[in-house]
Write a protein that holds these residues in place. Structure first.
Motif, PDB file in Angstrom:
ATOM      1  N   ARG A   3       1.045  -1.250   0.069  1.00 28.47           N
ATOM      2  CA  ARG A   3      -0.003  -0.216   0.040  1.00 28.47           C
ATOM      3  C   ARG A   3       0.781   1.256   0.051  1.00 28.47           C
ATOM      4  NH1 ARG A   3      -2.645  -2.775   4.231  1.00 28.47           N
ATOM      5  NH2 ARG A   3      -2.114  -0.902   5.433  1.00 28.47           N
ATOM      6  N   GLN A   4       1.865   1.351   0.743  1.00 28.87           N
ATOM      7  CA  GLN A   4       2.824   2.252   0.871  1.00 28.87           C
ATOM      8  C   GLN A   4       3.299   2.502  -0.634  1.00 28.87           C
ATOM      9  OE1 GLN A   4       5.712   1.336   3.861  1.00 28.87           O
ATOM     10  NE2 GLN A   4       4.032   1.860   5.524  1.00 28.87           N
ATOM     11  N   ARG A   7       0.756   4.062  -2.868  1.00 35.16           N
ATOM     12  CA  ARG A   7       0.418   5.421  -2.470  1.00 35.16           C
ATOM     13  C   ARG A   7       1.555   6.277  -3.016  1.00 35.16           C
ATOM     14  NH1 ARG A   7      -1.949   7.291   2.922  1.00 35.16           N
ATOM     15  NH2 ARG A   7      -2.088   9.430   2.721  1.00 35.16           N
ATOM     16  N   VAL A  18      -4.207  10.589  -2.057  1.00 38.65           N
ATOM     17  CA  VAL A  18      -4.714   9.689  -1.432  1.00 38.65           C
ATOM     18  C   VAL A  18      -5.217  10.033  -0.048  1.00 38.65           C
ATOM     19  CG1 VAL A  18      -3.928   7.316  -0.405  1.00 38.65           C
ATOM     20  CG2 VAL A  18      -2.946   7.930  -2.631  1.00 38.65           C
ATOM     21  N   GLU A  21      -6.045   4.525   3.609  1.00 41.20           N
ATOM     22  CA  GLU A  21      -5.429   3.312   3.297  1.00 41.20           C
ATOM     23  C   GLU A  21      -6.247   2.444   4.434  1.00 41.20           C
ATOM     24  OE1 GLU A  21      -1.216   2.542   3.345  1.00 41.20           O
ATOM     25  OE2 GLU A  21      -0.779   4.824   2.832  1.00 41.20           O
ATOM     26  N   PRO A  23      -6.652  -2.101   5.616  1.00 32.79           N
ATOM     27  CA  PRO A  23      -5.905  -3.301   5.408  1.00 32.79           C
ATOM     28  C   PRO A  23      -6.794  -4.472   5.257  1.00 32.79           C
ATOM     29  CG  PRO A  23      -6.171  -2.801   7.826  1.00 32.79           C
ATOM     30  CD  PRO A  23      -6.653  -1.511   7.025  1.00 32.79           C
ATOM     31  N   ALA A  28     -12.279  -0.817   4.834  1.00 32.16           N
ATOM     32  CA  ALA A  28     -12.398   0.145   3.514  1.00 32.16           C
ATOM     33  C   ALA A  28     -13.710   0.777   3.465  1.00 32.16           C
ATOM     34  CB  ALA A  28     -11.952  -1.174   2.495  1.00 32.16           C
ATOM     35  N   ASP A  43      -8.640  -3.949  -3.500  1.00 29.59           N
ATOM     36  CA  ASP A  43      -8.053  -5.386  -3.771  1.00 29.59           C
ATOM     37  C   ASP A  43      -9.103  -6.369  -3.544  1.00 29.59           C
ATOM     38  OD1 ASP A  43      -6.529  -7.536  -3.972  1.00 29.59           O
ATOM     39  OD2 ASP A  43      -5.054  -6.675  -2.573  1.00 29.59           O
TER      40      ASP A  43
END
Length: 204
Positions: A3-4, A7, A18, A21, A23, A28, A43
């Motif tokens: 994710r980093q 981003r 952005v 985020e 997990p 989400a 995802d």
């Protein structure tokens, strides 16, 4: 870490911001409702709640938020299920980052977007399907019928289309029904396949 990295890639473009985020699928949804982004990159494979269920739940409570599915799967079954859930784009994780950028910009403009790597399979599936049912790919559509199918493929609702072209919702529904009858298609999946075949899902 993934994710980093994503981003950093997005923010380096300059025209993306952005705002959060998550997990897992449940987080989400919570974060999307809190921050109300224009687009969610979802995802398919996530803990707690997978991307398919999370996308469907989010669209039910926040229909204006656009969703782009991120997946490693080229199987069109995943694609079809995600579009049925209400996503506006489908991008493979293994594709070049430019594909994702194109998808985000296309969806932001109101279009649907298919990763080119899966678009060929979608077109092949549609072609095979219409062959079994009688090849109506070249059925004559009026300009209005084609216009309405394009708008539907780009993700607009019947009401949004009616407002855009200044007709009633019933008129939109009538043209849509006539076009689907001529093309021998009945589901949104078939419409997405037809739109891909005609090149309507590519970036403008």
């Amino acid at each position: 870490m993934s994710r980093q990295g994503l981003r950093m890639l997005l923010e380096a473009q300059g025209d993306f911001e952005v705002c959060g985020e998550a997990p897992d699928g449940r987080e989400a949804i919570r974060l999307a409702l809190e921050t109300t982004p224009d687009i969610v990159l979802m995802d398919i494979s996530m803990p707690e709640l997978n991307g398919l269920l999370a996308a469907a739940k989010l669209k039910r409570v926040a229909a204006d938020i656009k969703i782009i599915a991120l997946s490693r799967h080229q199987d069109t079954a995943y694609l079809h299920e995600m579009f049925e859930a209400g996503v506006s784009g489908y991008v493979l994780k293994q594709s070049d980052a430019a594909i994702l950028f194109n998808a985000i910009r296309a969806v932001a403009k109101g279009s649907n977007y298919l990763d080119p790597a899966v678009a060929e399979k979608v077109m092949g599936g549609y072609a095979a399907g219409v062959k079994l049912r009688g090849d109506n790919r070249d059925a004559h559509l009026t300009e209005r019928e084609e216009e309405i199918l394009r708008e539907i493929a780009w993700g607009l609702s019947n009401k949004e289309i009616a407002d855009k072209i200044e007709v009633s919702v019933k008129t939109v529904e009538s043209h849509k029904a006539n076009a689907q009858r001529k093309l021998n298609i009945s589901s949104r999946n078939d419409l997405v396949r037809y739109a891909a075949l005609k090149g309507w899902l590519r970036e403008d």
